[in-house]
Write an enzyme that holds these catalytic residues in place. Structure first.
Site, PDB file in Angstrom:
ATOM      1  N   ASN A   9      46.782  38.960  32.508  1.00  0.00           N
ATOM      2  CA  ASN A   9      46.749  37.712  33.269  1.00  0.00           C
ATOM      3  C   ASN A   9      45.906  36.716  32.474  1.00  0.00           C
ATOM      4  O   ASN A   9      44.689  36.838  32.430  1.00  0.00           O
ATOM      5  CB  ASN A   9      46.128  37.984  34.652  1.00  0.00           C
ATOM      6  CG  ASN A   9      45.942  36.712  35.461  1.00  0.00           C
ATOM      7  OD1 ASN A   9      46.415  35.637  35.080  1.00  0.00           O
ATOM      8  ND2 ASN A   9      45.240  36.823  36.577  1.00  0.00           N
ATOM      9  N   TRP A  10      46.591  35.764  31.869  1.00  0.00           N
ATOM     10  CA  TRP A  10      45.877  34.808  31.008  1.00  0.00           C
ATOM     11  C   TRP A  10      45.107  33.770  31.810  1.00  0.00           C
ATOM     12  O   TRP A  10      44.346  33.001  31.255  1.00  0.00           O
ATOM     13  CB  TRP A  10      46.874  34.113  30.067  1.00  0.00           C
ATOM     14  CG  TRP A  10      47.544  35.011  29.070  1.00  0.00           C
ATOM     15  CD1 TRP A  10      47.414  36.375  28.948  1.00  0.00           C
ATOM     16  CD2 TRP A  10      48.468  34.621  28.041  1.00  0.00           C
ATOM     17  NE1 TRP A  10      48.186  36.839  27.917  1.00  0.00           N
ATOM     18  CE2 TRP A  10      48.859  35.784  27.346  1.00  0.00           C
ATOM     19  CE3 TRP A  10      49.017  33.390  27.652  1.00  0.00           C
ATOM     20  CZ2 TRP A  10      49.746  35.759  26.272  1.00  0.00           C
ATOM     21  CZ3 TRP A  10      49.907  33.369  26.593  1.00  0.00           C
ATOM     22  CH2 TRP A  10      50.267  34.529  25.905  1.00  0.00           C
ATOM     23  N   LYS A  11      45.377  33.703  33.118  1.00  0.00           N
ATOM     24  CA  LYS A  11      44.732  32.690  33.989  1.00  0.00           C
ATOM     25  C   LYS A  11      44.925  31.292  33.394  1.00  0.00           C
ATOM     26  O   LYS A  11      45.960  31.036  32.783  1.00  0.00           O
ATOM     27  CB  LYS A  11      43.262  33.064  34.221  1.00  0.00           C
ATOM     28  CG  LYS A  11      43.109  34.493  34.736  1.00  0.00           C
ATOM     29  CD  LYS A  11      41.747  34.824  35.265  1.00  0.00           C
ATOM     30  CE  LYS A  11      41.743  36.268  35.748  1.00  0.00           C
ATOM     31  NZ  LYS A  11      40.454  36.666  36.332  1.00  0.00           N
ATOM     32  N   HIS A  96      46.467  36.818  44.008  1.00  0.00           N
ATOM     33  CA  HIS A  96      45.253  37.036  43.213  1.00  0.00           C
ATOM     34  C   HIS A  96      44.053  36.503  43.993  1.00  0.00           C
ATOM     35  O   HIS A  96      44.151  35.482  44.669  1.00  0.00           O
ATOM     36  CB  HIS A  96      45.380  36.336  41.854  1.00  0.00           C
ATOM     37  CG  HIS A  96      44.311  36.764  40.894  1.00  0.00           C
ATOM     38  ND1 HIS A  96      43.033  36.277  40.968  1.00  0.00           N
ATOM     39  CD2 HIS A  96      44.333  37.661  39.879  1.00  0.00           C
ATOM     40  CE1 HIS A  96      42.305  36.860  40.016  1.00  0.00           C
ATOM     41  NE2 HIS A  96      43.065  37.704  39.355  1.00  0.00           N
ATOM     42  N   GLU A  98      41.605  34.842  43.120  1.00  0.00           N
ATOM     43  CA  GLU A  98      41.253  33.448  42.802  1.00  0.00           C
ATOM     44  C   GLU A  98      42.135  32.485  43.584  1.00  0.00           C
ATOM     45  O   GLU A  98      41.702  31.393  43.934  1.00  0.00           O
ATOM     46  CB  GLU A  98      41.362  33.229  41.282  1.00  0.00           C
ATOM     47  CG  GLU A  98      40.211  33.925  40.551  1.00  0.00           C
ATOM     48  CD  GLU A  98      40.529  34.406  39.150  1.00  0.00           C
ATOM     49  OE1 GLU A  98      41.537  33.977  38.573  1.00  0.00           O
ATOM     50  OE2 GLU A  98      39.735  35.229  38.629  1.00  0.00           O
ATOM     51  N   GLU A 168      41.922  44.729  42.676  1.00  0.00           N
ATOM     52  CA  GLU A 168      40.937  43.993  41.890  1.00  0.00           C
ATOM     53  C   GLU A 168      39.728  43.662  42.763  1.00  0.00           C
ATOM     54  O   GLU A 168      39.762  42.693  43.530  1.00  0.00           O
ATOM     55  CB  GLU A 168      41.543  42.684  41.360  1.00  0.00           C
ATOM     56  CG  GLU A 168      42.755  42.888  40.480  1.00  0.00           C
ATOM     57  CD  GLU A 168      42.978  41.699  39.549  1.00  0.00           C
ATOM     58  OE1 GLU A 168      43.077  41.921  38.341  1.00  0.00           O
ATOM     59  OE2 GLU A 168      43.016  40.549  40.028  1.00  0.00           O
ATOM     60  N   GLY A 174      35.728  39.194  35.937  1.00  0.00           N
ATOM     61  CA  GLY A 174      35.064  38.259  35.032  1.00  0.00           C
ATOM     62  C   GLY A 174      33.550  38.378  35.026  1.00  0.00           C
ATOM     63  O   GLY A 174      32.855  37.538  34.471  1.00  0.00           O
ATOM     64  N   SER A 213      37.181  43.326  34.816  1.00  0.00           N
ATOM     65  CA  SER A 213      36.407  43.687  33.629  1.00  0.00           C
ATOM     66  C   SER A 213      36.893  44.970  32.961  1.00  0.00           C
ATOM     67  O   SER A 213      36.096  45.762  32.451  1.00  0.00           O
ATOM     68  CB  SER A 213      34.906  43.778  33.963  1.00  0.00           C
ATOM     69  OG  SER A 213      34.447  42.522  34.430  1.00  0.00           O
ATOM     70  N   GLY A 234      42.249  40.512  32.578  1.00  0.00           N
ATOM     71  CA  GLY A 234      41.985  39.081  32.441  1.00  0.00           C
ATOM     72  C   GLY A 234      41.474  38.767  31.045  1.00  0.00           C
ATOM     73  O   GLY A 234      42.245  38.697  30.082  1.00  0.00           O
ATOM     74  N   GLY A 235      40.170  38.616  30.926  1.00  0.00           N
ATOM     75  CA  GLY A 235      39.547  38.200  29.665  1.00  0.00           C
ATOM     76  C   GLY A 235      40.029  38.957  28.433  1.00  0.00           C
ATOM     77  O   GLY A 235      40.347  38.351  27.402  1.00  0.00           O
TER      78      GLY A 235
END
Ligand code: 13P
Length: 250
Positions: A9-11, A96, A98, A168, A174, A213, A234-235
């Site tokens: 997930n590149w967000k 998600h 977010e 998640e 993150g 993470s 993510g990251g």
């Protein structure tokens, strides 16, 4: 049998050019990953068409990060399931944390989104997870159970068969704090049990991803758990080397 999947997930990261470059780097390394592991990338909407072109002919699946709760029409700023399919997507992330936290996405809206996505041929990557306060109050099992019941219990078995679930924990996203393999496994097992209560044996075939993470250094331990079938990253998905290293952690 359910499939192992690693999804990135590149967000809201990368320009179009950077995204295409990242996709090409993932394609270049994807031959190292065994066919038993599915690879998915979820770039921002603006990147979908050129990224679809960049991954053409590879094993990588394309996902959006969200989709509208309406078919089409006067909904300024929204992107429909049909549009995502026409751009080359086979998947879309939905629910998600977010989106739930910053954009007021409710379970009721998610019912509409999940159903529409499936009706148009997309597989939803449906996210659930508790926040820190809920975890500290010992309510994590209840929160996740409610999220599953409120949304996925409205589906038919045929619809449910298309769903990928991602657990998640919000406090791990993150933050560099990962759920321990034990914490993740017990909630993944709970999710599978809740799915089984409604859908029976189908629960054994549902892929349940862990997100929060997840990185090359902890993926192996997490993926070794019986109910963890991969990760929503993510990251670490913004670096092709790390993303592929995670995909090699089964
Ligand atoms: P991080 O891997 O950056 O913690 O993000 C997880 C996530 O939210 C993936 O959807």
């Amino acid at each position: 049998m359910r499939k192992n999947i690693v999804a990135g997930n590149w967000k809201m990261n990368t320009t179009v050019a950077e995204g295409v470059e990242l996709a090409k780097a993932v394609v270049a390394k994807s031959s190292e990953v065994p066919a038993s592991t599915g690879l998915i990338i979820a770039p921002p909407f603006t990147h979908l068409v050129p990224v679809a072109e960049a991954i053409k002919g590879s094993v990588i699946g394309l996902s959006a990060q969200n989709c509208a709760d309406k078919e089409k029409g006067a909904y300024t700023g929204e992107v429909s399931a049909d549009m995502l399919v026409s751009a080359g997507c086979a998947y879309t992330i939905l629910g998600h944390s977010e989106r739930r936290q910053y954009y007021g996405e409710t379970d009721a809206k998610l019912v509409e989104k999940v159903k529409l996505a499936i009706a148009h041929g997309l597989s939803p990557i449906f996210c659930v997870g508790e926040n820190l306060e809920e975890r500290e109050a010992g309510r994590h099992f209840d929160v996740v159970t409610e999220q599953i019941k409120n949304v996925l219990y409205t589906l038919s078995a045929e619809e449910m068969a298309k769903v990928i679930i991602a657990y998640e924990p919000v406090w791990a996203i993150g933050t560099g704090k990962t759920a321990t393999a034990g914490q993740a496994q017990e909630i993944h097992a709970c999710i599978r049990k809740v799915v089984a209560e409604k859908f029976g044996e189908l629960a054994e075939d549902i892929t349940i991803l862990y997100g929060g993470s997840c990185k090359p250094s902890n993926a192996k331990e997490l993926f070794a758990c019986p109910d963890i079938d991969g990760g929503l990253i993510g990251g670490a998905a913004l670096k092709a080397d790390d993303f592929i290293a995670i995909a090699l952690s089964f």
